[in-house]
Design an enzyme around this catalytic site. Structure first.
Site, PDB file in Angstrom:
ATOM      1  CD  GLU A  51      35.488  14.630  10.885  1.00 40.73           C
ATOM      2  OE1 GLU A  51      35.831  15.368  11.525  1.00 40.73           O
ATOM      3  OE2 GLU A  51      35.938  13.986   9.835  1.00 40.73           O
ATOM      4  NE  ARG A  57      39.904  19.363   3.938  1.00 43.35           N
ATOM      5  CZ  ARG A  57      41.134  18.850   3.527  1.00 43.35           C
ATOM      6  NH1 ARG A  57      42.073  19.850   3.558  1.00 43.35           N
ATOM      7  NH2 ARG A  57      41.201  17.835   3.196  1.00 43.35           N
ATOM      8  CD  GLU A  71      35.672  17.006  -0.267  1.00 45.67           C
ATOM      9  OE1 GLU A  71      35.456  16.467   0.780  1.00 45.67           O
ATOM     10  OE2 GLU A  71      36.870  17.418  -0.773  1.00 45.67           O
ATOM     11  CG  ASP A  80      -1.795   1.199   1.394  1.00 44.32           C
ATOM     12  OD1 ASP A  80      -1.877   1.886   0.419  1.00 44.32           O
ATOM     13  OD2 ASP A  80      -2.399   1.286   2.347  1.00 44.32           O
ATOM     14  CD  GLU A  82      35.346  12.471   2.446  1.00 45.09           C
ATOM     15  OE1 GLU A  82      35.249  13.570   3.380  1.00 45.09           O
ATOM     16  OE2 GLU A  82      36.384  12.464   1.810  1.00 45.09           O
ATOM     17  CG  HIS A  97      32.776  16.675   3.015  1.00 44.15           C
ATOM     18  ND1 HIS A  97      33.928  17.081   3.749  1.00 44.15           N
ATOM     19  CD2 HIS A  97      32.097  17.542   3.298  1.00 44.15           C
ATOM     20  CE1 HIS A  97      33.847  17.718   4.655  1.00 44.15           C
ATOM     21  NE2 HIS A  97      32.688  18.234   4.538  1.00 44.15           N
ATOM     22  CD  GLU A 148      31.972  14.736   8.839  1.00 45.75           C
ATOM     23  OE1 GLU A 148      33.230  15.194   8.558  1.00 45.75           O
ATOM     24  OE2 GLU A 148      31.062  15.521   9.265  1.00 45.75           O
ATOM     25  NE  ARG A 161      35.028  21.260   2.183  1.00 50.27           N
ATOM     26  CZ  ARG A 161      35.701  20.518   2.889  1.00 50.27           C
ATOM     27  NH1 ARG A 161      36.048  19.068   2.353  1.00 50.27           N
ATOM     28  NH2 ARG A 161      35.853  20.779   4.267  1.00 50.27           N
ATOM     29  CD  GLU A 177      34.733  11.358   7.252  1.00 50.72           C
ATOM     30  OE1 GLU A 177      35.684  11.248   6.192  1.00 50.72           O
ATOM     31  OE2 GLU A 177      34.542  12.228   7.640  1.00 50.72           O
TER      32      GLU A 177
END
Length: 451
Positions: A194, A322, A340, A57, A137, A250, A139, A342, A201
């Site tokens: 982390e 970063r 990447e 359903d 990645e 990320h 976390e 982020r 992570e």
């Protein structure tokens, strides 16, 4: 398929069920919000599931169908068969398969199935001559449970980035999670504590985008289940504790050609990125506000996306730092060239998040968009005037702004399809409105006795 028309892959699953004495199958799928759902059937129903599908359903599933059109059909993907690793010693084995959802009235794939939306994105890439690889990645936090088994926000360690025991007291939990993931076919690259207390992570190897999305959904289930065995609560909530780093996911992306070459690599480029890669990342930057609604889908997501906690909020890219939304990681070999993104967090629906990233990037490739110059300085240290000078925009500041950006972005809305786009916007607009009219503990603490 008709009964008896069993493929070689399906036959292999039937043999494995018999060899491992599997009693129950969990047929897994996700709603549009990314919540894992499953229909449990006796293992003896496996051949029927392959040949005819299993009916359920759909009206009870978030964002699926109305009550008058509720019958849906699950068709399991035999490539996703895995025995669940958290059974007790006296329990029989159970296994899961991830399913595609079909509309019973038309016999066609259901347009509201998030896995189908990702497959559509991959079909577009295939038509352009590309296979998409992805590596997330994710976390998460581990918190203690109270005496009644309810989650707290109390951590069992005082660890920080890459710390070891005794500060990282959850290393045993991570170890058991890794064993469980490996038993289900994951290739684990690394795991570590982390930055924040209680934050962890675990990285698994890149794969094609569909397998990666399946793996993220499985990862969250395994982490929660095995953490619970240790009387811990695992959460993928982006920002469970104020004023410390939140949890991100990320996501590394690359395109490969039909002959197995990395379409993102060009050794003659200053950044070792091809024109295709530059256009792909330009497409993501172009559609970043709309992507944010999907990749950061909760009110709480925007408590993470603030300057000062290593979360990217500035729409730019860099090959060095970063602080930008997109980073070009160092690659030891040409096959590892990638970009990447982020900003995503692990509360997102992995199928929808990867789908909109891929569509945005492919849109950039098809339009031959030019990427801006990379920003090699720390954008966190820029004031507003300098950001304006560099032409750097910011991501939406809250879920409401992100939903507005999604509605305004025809390319990303179309990528989701009319059904999911409308249902997602409806759900998230209501979530944000509920948040706006709520009164938080912070407000009570600050104002109740003052005014």
């Amino acid at each position: 398929m008709t009964s008896g028309n069993i493929t070689e892959a399906e036959r292999a699953v039937l043999d494995e069920i018999e060899e491992n004495d599997v009693d129950f199958l969990r047929l897994q799928f996700t709603d549009i919000l990314g919540t894992v759902k499953n229909v449990s059937v006796p293992a003896r129903q496996a051949e029927k599931a392959f040949s005819d599908g299993i009916y359920f359903d759909g009206s009870s599933i978030e964002g699926f169908v109305r009550i008058q059109e509720s019958d849906m059909r699950l068709v399991p993907d035999p490539e996703t068969f895995a025995i669940l690793p958290w059974r007790q010693k006296d329990e029989s084995a159970a296994a899961r398969m991830i399913c595609d959802v079909y509309n019973t009235s038309t016999g066609e794939p259901f347009e509201g199935d998030p896995r189908r939306v990702l497959k559509n994105a991959l079909d577009r890439a295939d038509e352009m001559g590309y296979e998409v690889n992805a590596a997330p990645e994710p976390e998460f936090f581990l918190f203690e449970e109270d005496e009644e088994g309810r989650a707290t926000t109390k951590t069992g360690d005082q660890g920080g980035y890459f710390d070891l025991a005794p500060k990282d007291l959850a290393s045993d939990v991570r170890r058991d999670i890794i064993y469980g993931l490996e038993s289900m076919g994951f290739e684990i690259e690394a795991s570590h504590h982390e930055v924040a207390q209680g934050q962890h992570e675990i990285n698994f190897e890149y794969d094609d985008a569909l397998t990666t999305a399946d793996n993220v959904a499985t990862f969250r289930t395994v982490v929660r289940a095995i953490a619970a065995q240790h009387d811990q609560h695992a959460t993928f909530m982006p920002k469970p504790i104020p004023k410390i780093n939140g949890s991100g996911m990320h996501t590394h992306l690359s395109l490969f050609t039909e002959d197995g070459e990395n379409a993102f690599h060009d050794g003659d480029d200053e950044f070792d990125l091809s024109d295709t890669a530059h256009s792909f990342l330009a497409g993501i930057l172009e559609h970043a506000p709309a992507i944010t609604a999907i990749a950061n889908p909760t009110v709480n997501s925007y408590k993470r996306l603030v300057p000062g906690y290593e979360a990217p909020v500035y729409v730019a890219w860099s090959d060095r730092n970063r602080s930008a939304l997109i980073r070009k990681p160092a690659a030891r070999v040409p096959a590892a060239s990638r970009v990447e993104l982020r900003s995503p967090d692990p509360s997102c629906n992995p199928y929808l998040a990867l789908a909109v990233m891929i569509h945005a990037g492919l849109d950039g490739v098809q339009q031959d968009l030019e990427a801006p110059d990379p920003v090699r300085e720390n954008i966190y240290e820029f004031d507003e005037a300098k950001r304006d000078e560099y032409g750097i925009d910011t991501l939406p500041a809250n879920l409401g702004e992100a939903v507005e950006a999604l509605e305004a972005d025809e390319a990303i809305s179309s990528a989701l399809g009319e059904h999911i786009a409308s249902k997602f916007v409806e759900a998230k607009r209501q979530e944000f409105e509920d948040y706006l009219v709520d009164v938080s503990d912070w407000e009570l603490d600050r104002y109740l006795e003052t005014f």
